[in-house]
Scaffold this motif. Structure first.
Motif, PDB file in Angstrom:
ATOM      1  N   LEU A  89     -23.935 -29.134 -11.887  1.00  0.00           N
ATOM      2  CA  LEU A  89     -23.203 -28.407 -11.932  1.00  0.00           C
ATOM      3  C   LEU A  89     -24.478 -26.963 -11.489  1.00  0.00           C
ATOM      4  CD1 LEU A  89     -21.389 -25.575 -12.400  1.00  0.00           C
ATOM      5  CD2 LEU A  89     -22.555 -25.437 -14.593  1.00  0.00           C
ATOM      6  N   ASN A  90     -25.715 -27.339 -10.836  1.00  0.00           N
ATOM      7  CA  ASN A  90     -26.347 -26.485 -10.592  1.00  0.00           C
ATOM      8  C   ASN A  90     -26.735 -26.683  -9.635  1.00  0.00           C
ATOM      9  OD1 ASN A  90     -27.195 -25.976 -13.808  1.00  0.00           O
ATOM     10  ND2 ASN A  90     -29.269 -27.336 -13.966  1.00  0.00           N
ATOM     11  N   ASP A  91     -26.190 -27.830  -8.606  1.00  0.00           N
ATOM     12  CA  ASP A  91     -26.458 -28.008  -7.168  1.00  0.00           C
ATOM     13  C   ASP A  91     -25.527 -27.487  -6.869  1.00  0.00           C
ATOM     14  OD1 ASP A  91     -28.715 -30.192  -7.736  1.00  0.00           O
ATOM     15  OD2 ASP A  91     -27.054 -32.302  -6.911  1.00  0.00           O
ATOM     16  N   TRP A  92     -24.368 -26.806  -7.258  1.00  0.00           N
ATOM     17  CA  TRP A  92     -22.998 -26.151  -6.903  1.00  0.00           C
ATOM     18  C   TRP A  92     -23.612 -24.767  -7.087  1.00  0.00           C
ATOM     19  CZ3 TRP A  92     -20.125 -22.894  -9.974  1.00  0.00           C
ATOM     20  CH2 TRP A  92     -19.326 -22.474  -8.659  1.00  0.00           C
ATOM     21  N   LEU A  93     -24.010 -24.494  -8.505  1.00  0.00           N
ATOM     22  CA  LEU A  93     -24.969 -23.161  -8.706  1.00  0.00           C
ATOM     23  C   LEU A  93     -25.846 -22.224  -7.396  1.00  0.00           C
ATOM     24  CD1 LEU A  93     -25.307 -22.986 -12.261  1.00  0.00           C
ATOM     25  CD2 LEU A  93     -23.924 -21.773 -11.033  1.00  0.00           C
ATOM     26  N   VAL A  94     -26.957 -23.576  -6.457  1.00  0.00           N
ATOM     27  CA  VAL A  94     -27.492 -23.021  -6.517  1.00  0.00           C
ATOM     28  C   VAL A  94     -27.260 -22.853  -4.152  1.00  0.00           C
ATOM     29  CG1 VAL A  94     -29.451 -24.932  -3.618  1.00  0.00           C
ATOM     30  CG2 VAL A  94     -29.766 -24.559  -6.792  1.00  0.00           C
TER      31      VAL A  94
END
Length: 191
Positions: A89-94
């Motif tokens: 999810l954090n990779d997607w948010l970045v």
């Protein structure tokens, strides 16, 4: 509970992301939950917003409405472990997709439900992930739920506000006790 009811509940549990999937809480900007849910779904995440039925009264007019069960939160079903899901999810948010700024980035891990917590919440929610209104009676100072998801939870209910058609049901979520305010209409009080 009959065998067919048990089988039905098991099917609903599996349809709602039961076995093999973790349920994660994603914090969002308040009042932007539906928008965030749609953005997550469009990006390939299995996102949903648990809701509850409540009575709404305005003047002489009364109707059943739906409210968010956990305001400021969208839930995501995912097979990944908490650290792997957090990374995903954090990779997607970045990537800064439109609307991603409405989601709170977690540096550690996103809260997820244990299997027991997930089973409890699944039992309360229907196949559309809505906690429906319950109906009951009070006999000799004891609540008996006749219809709805609160059947079997009578002893757990801490408080009933009859005139507001509300009940307080404590549930364990993410390792802490949360008091859910749910819809309950007591149609009769005897004794």
């Amino acid at each position: 509970m009959t065998t067919s009811q048990v089988a039905r509940e098991a099917v609903i549990f599996l349809l709602k992301g039961g076995e093999g999937l973790n349920w994660y809480f994603i914090e969002t900007e308040r009042f932007e939950e539906e928008k965030v849910k749609q953005i997550l779904i469009n990006s390939g995440f299995d996102a949903f917003i648990p809701k509850k039925e409540m009575y709404f009264k305005k003047g002489e007019f009364t109707e059943i409405t739906q409210r968010l069960l956990f305001p400021g939160t969208v839930m995501v079903c995912d097979p990944e472990s908490p650290p792997q899901f957090t990374q995903k999810l954090n990779d997607w948010l970045v990537l800064k997709k439109s609307g991603s700024e409405l989601i709170r980035l977690e540096s550690d891990t996103y809260y997820s439900l244990s299997n027991k917590e997930k089973a409890c919440l699944s039992q309360l929610l229907d196949s559309q992930r809505i906690l429906r209104f319950s109906t009951g009676v009070i006999r000799q100072r004891e609540l008996h739920v006749l219809k709805g998801p609160l059947q079997g939870h009578e002893k757990e209910i801490q408080k009933i506000k009859r005139h507001q058609r509300l009940a307080t049901l404590p549930v364990q979520l993410c390792g802490q006790t949360i008091a859910l305010i749910v819809g309950l209409e007591v149609i009769e009080k005897i004794g």
